[in-house]
Write a protein that holds these residues in place. Structure first.
Motif, PDB file in Angstrom:
ATOM      1  N   ASP A   8       0.808  -1.219   0.000  1.00  0.00           N
ATOM      2  CA  ASP A   8       0.000   0.000   0.000  1.00  0.00           C
ATOM      3  C   ASP A   8       0.848   1.279   0.000  1.00  0.00           C
ATOM      4  O   ASP A   8       0.736   2.123   0.893  1.00  0.00           O
ATOM      5  CB  ASP A   8      -0.982  -0.042   1.174  1.00  0.00           C
ATOM      6  CG  ASP A   8      -1.974  -1.192   1.006  1.00  0.00           C
ATOM      7  OD1 ASP A   8      -2.963  -1.023   0.275  1.00  0.00           O
ATOM      8  OD2 ASP A   8      -1.713  -2.288   1.562  1.00  0.00           O
ATOM      9  N   HIS A  10       0.623   3.493  -2.400  1.00  0.00           N
ATOM     10  CA  HIS A  10      -0.351   4.507  -2.800  1.00  0.00           C
ATOM     11  C   HIS A  10       0.286   5.788  -3.350  1.00  0.00           C
ATOM     12  O   HIS A  10      -0.063   6.903  -2.945  1.00  0.00           O
ATOM     13  CB  HIS A  10      -1.312   4.826  -1.645  1.00  0.00           C
ATOM     14  CG  HIS A  10      -2.362   3.767  -1.475  1.00  0.00           C
ATOM     15  ND1 HIS A  10      -3.311   3.501  -2.430  1.00  0.00           N
ATOM     16  CD2 HIS A  10      -2.577   2.852  -0.495  1.00  0.00           C
ATOM     17  CE1 HIS A  10      -4.083   2.508  -2.034  1.00  0.00           C
ATOM     18  NE2 HIS A  10      -3.651   2.079  -0.868  1.00  0.00           N
ATOM     19  N   ASP A  34      -1.441  -2.200  -4.345  1.00  0.00           N
ATOM     20  CA  ASP A  34      -1.807  -0.789  -4.215  1.00  0.00           C
ATOM     21  C   ASP A  34      -0.548   0.090  -4.264  1.00  0.00           C
ATOM     22  O   ASP A  34      -0.273   0.875  -3.343  1.00  0.00           O
ATOM     23  CB  ASP A  34      -2.643  -0.524  -2.961  1.00  0.00           C
ATOM     24  CG  ASP A  34      -4.125  -0.806  -3.199  1.00  0.00           C
ATOM     25  OD1 ASP A  34      -4.495  -1.202  -4.321  1.00  0.00           O
ATOM     26  OD2 ASP A  34      -4.925  -0.623  -2.256  1.00  0.00           O
ATOM     27  N   HIS A  61      -6.848  -0.722  -5.837  1.00  0.00           N
ATOM     28  CA  HIS A  61      -6.678   0.576  -6.492  1.00  0.00           C
ATOM     29  C   HIS A  61      -5.947   0.434  -7.824  1.00  0.00           C
ATOM     30  O   HIS A  61      -6.272   1.130  -8.788  1.00  0.00           O
ATOM     31  CB  HIS A  61      -5.935   1.548  -5.572  1.00  0.00           C
ATOM     32  CG  HIS A  61      -6.798   2.072  -4.466  1.00  0.00           C
ATOM     33  ND1 HIS A  61      -7.372   3.319  -4.474  1.00  0.00           N
ATOM     34  CD2 HIS A  61      -7.219   1.476  -3.320  1.00  0.00           C
ATOM     35  CE1 HIS A  61      -8.102   3.484  -3.387  1.00  0.00           C
ATOM     36  NE2 HIS A  61      -8.015   2.376  -2.664  1.00  0.00           N
ATOM     37  N   HIS A 115      -3.005  -9.467  -1.874  1.00  0.00           N
ATOM     38  CA  HIS A 115      -3.205  -8.078  -1.463  1.00  0.00           C
ATOM     39  C   HIS A 115      -4.224  -7.986  -0.315  1.00  0.00           C
ATOM     40  O   HIS A 115      -3.944  -7.396   0.730  1.00  0.00           O
ATOM     41  CB  HIS A 115      -3.697  -7.225  -2.634  1.00  0.00           C
ATOM     42  CG  HIS A 115      -4.078  -5.833  -2.223  1.00  0.00           C
ATOM     43  ND1 HIS A 115      -3.148  -4.940  -1.744  1.00  0.00           N
ATOM     44  CD2 HIS A 115      -5.278  -5.194  -2.163  1.00  0.00           C
ATOM     45  CE1 HIS A 115      -3.761  -3.796  -1.424  1.00  0.00           C
ATOM     46  NE2 HIS A 115      -5.051  -3.937  -1.663  1.00  0.00           N
ATOM     47  N   HIS A 148      -3.776  -4.147   2.333  1.00  0.00           N
ATOM     48  CA  HIS A 148      -5.156  -3.709   2.095  1.00  0.00           C
ATOM     49  C   HIS A 148      -5.803  -2.932   3.225  1.00  0.00           C
ATOM     50  O   HIS A 148      -6.468  -1.935   2.973  1.00  0.00           O
ATOM     51  CB  HIS A 148      -6.005  -4.928   1.722  1.00  0.00           C
ATOM     52  CG  HIS A 148      -7.337  -4.617   1.109  1.00  0.00           C
ATOM     53  ND1 HIS A 148      -7.516  -3.660   0.130  1.00  0.00           N
ATOM     54  CD2 HIS A 148      -8.577  -5.167   1.318  1.00  0.00           C
ATOM     55  CE1 HIS A 148      -8.799  -3.618  -0.225  1.00  0.00           C
ATOM     56  NE2 HIS A 148      -9.453  -4.519   0.479  1.00  0.00           N
ATOM     57  N   HIS A 150      -4.132  -1.456   5.690  1.00  0.00           N
ATOM     58  CA  HIS A 150      -3.172  -0.425   6.093  1.00  0.00           C
ATOM     59  C   HIS A 150      -2.890  -0.464   7.600  1.00  0.00           C
ATOM     60  O   HIS A 150      -2.437   0.539   8.162  1.00  0.00           O
ATOM     61  CB  HIS A 150      -3.655   0.979   5.704  1.00  0.00           C
ATOM     62  CG  HIS A 150      -3.871   1.172   4.230  1.00  0.00           C
ATOM     63  ND1 HIS A 150      -3.845   2.412   3.644  1.00  0.00           N
ATOM     64  CD2 HIS A 150      -4.094   0.298   3.213  1.00  0.00           C
ATOM     65  CE1 HIS A 150      -4.070   2.291   2.335  1.00  0.00           C
ATOM     66  NE2 HIS A 150      -4.233   1.010   2.061  1.00  0.00           N
TER      67      HIS A 150
HETATM   68 ZN    ZN Z   1      -4.583   0.229  -0.079  1.00  0.00          ZN
END
Ligand code: ZN
Length: 243
Positions: A8, A10, A34, A61, A115, A148, A150
């Motif tokens: 993640d 991001h 992600d 995402h 994930h 996923h 976080h």
């Molecule tokens: Zn995420």
């Protein structure tokens, strides 16, 4: 082998670079998905993952940006970030993300990587003990690494179809045995456990231990880049609080 375990990101390049600089020596990088969505540097982050030759899974995402998931299933701020990312993502990075598969082969006969959850690798949130327990029957290895949510955490299967949860200690090796467990190293680019520092872990596959690390990064720099990109204020603000 020492393996850097990240998830993640991001599109938060400042957090990713800080983690890479802070991480102890390692031979491989595993990324639980992600890479993009929410943050201001999707191309740079995908480029880094490619350059690191990471074993990388797709997240929800990533798939939404690729058009493999319905954007309507995301909250409005996330939708806005997904549309923005679609506009700026370079073709070569899009093509790379499109090659990623949600189930990669078992690593070291011991670790499953997904994930979200072993039951639903892209979408299901393992955020409580009962969901964790229901997922324990959906992987064959002793350990399954997930991202996923976080939130860094360990869920361990117990007798009588129960699961317990425990925190990963920071900077101290955590034994990935005995028992069957689902383990989350937290999020590099958008932590949600109330601690805004980037979260990642180092897996020692010989000792079978995982060490969690938290490292402060220049949140302001990421927030300014998000502001300049016109990303939603709520996404900008939350980074400071780790929520
Ligand atoms: Zn995420």
């Amino acid at each position: 082998m020492q393996i850097l375990l990240i998830s993640d990101i991001h599109a938060n390049l400042v957090a990713l670079e800080t983690v890479l600089k802070h991480a102890p020596p390692h031979e491989r990088v595993w990324c639980l998905g992600d890479v993009i969505g929410y943050g201001p540097h999707p191309n740079e982050c995908v480029g880094k993952i490619i350059a690191l030759d990471a074993l990388c899974l797709p997240g929800n995402h990533d798939w939404a940006v690729l058009g493999k998931l319905d954007v309507a299933d995301f909250v409005p701020d996330a939708q806005e970030a997904i549309y923005w990312t679609r506009r700026v993502l370079k073709e070569e990075n899009r093509a790379y993300l499109d090659t990623l598969t949600e189930r990669v082969p078992t690593q070291f006969d011991r670790y499953t990587l997904v994930h979200a959850s072993p039951r639903q690798p892209i979408w299901e949130y393992v955020h409580n003990k009962s969901i964790a327990r229901a997922n324990m029957d959906h992987f064959d290895t002793p350990v399954c690494f997930v991202g996923h949510t976080h939130v860094p955490i360990v869920y361990r299967a117990r007798e009588r179809r129960r699961a317990t949860d425990e925190a990963l200690p920071i900077g101290k090796p955590f034994a990935l045995e005995p028992g069957k467990m689902i383990v989350n190293p937290g999020s590099v680019g958008q932590p949600r456990d109330g601690d805004p520092r980037a979260s990642y872990a180092l897996l020692d596959s010989d000792a079978n231990t995982l060490t969690l690390y938290r490292v402060a990064y220049d949140i302001n720099a990421t927030q300014e880049a998000m502001d300049a990109a016109g990303l939603p204020p709520r996404l900008i603000n939350r980074l400071a609080f780790g929520v």
